[in-house]
Enzyme design. Sequence first.
Site: not given
Length: 228
Positions: A137, A151
């Site tokens: 990401s 995350y």
Amino acid sequence: MKKKNSYAVITGASSGIGAEFAKRLAAEGYDLILIARREDRLKKISEKLKKLGTECMIIEADLSKISNCRKLIDYISKRNIGIFINNAGFGDCGAFLESDTEKELNMIDLNVKALHYLTKGAAKIMDRQGYILNVASSAGLIPAGPYMATYYATKAYVTSLSRAVAEEFKQKNSRVYIGCLCPGPVDTEFNDVANVKFALKGISPSYCANYAIDMMKKRRIVIVPTLK
């Protein structure tokens, strides 16, 4: 269409980017091994792709359990694997002191431990040539992410691991490629699972997957899809 006589393995293949990876690689002539927790969705995707002449095997598995990762590597070790895409993962949003610790530990098990195990296992199977794409990401390229601390940390691990292994492979002149996909917001179910809304407009999962495959073939190590 002439078959490539090799398989593309995709984890987290039941929806979103994973499902789009499956469509693209099926169109290129790869047979598929698709893994996810939701067997019903895998069956629907498999049925559509089989109509196009693609051999499509599905495996229902929770990869946050290392025992299932071991079973997967053992299963694919008996086949000619050309591409392995580590796409399974999830996120969560909330203040660190208030967020669900068990959910965060499960996130680490899937986003970090499973990906680590499968990356090493796939590389050993490929030995001399193949593609490994780890879905990270843009969060993995940013120093910190308040309210998504765990995350962001897991995706930083993915980008760091992928870059380091890529350099090792380069130094030994290996033809095995490894890279990481680092998109910004993508319009998938991830947002609902993570309970988050992004201020930036998201890209489509189809565009993200196709861009990633194109850059993977160019052997780009860190892949950041641009906005269309």
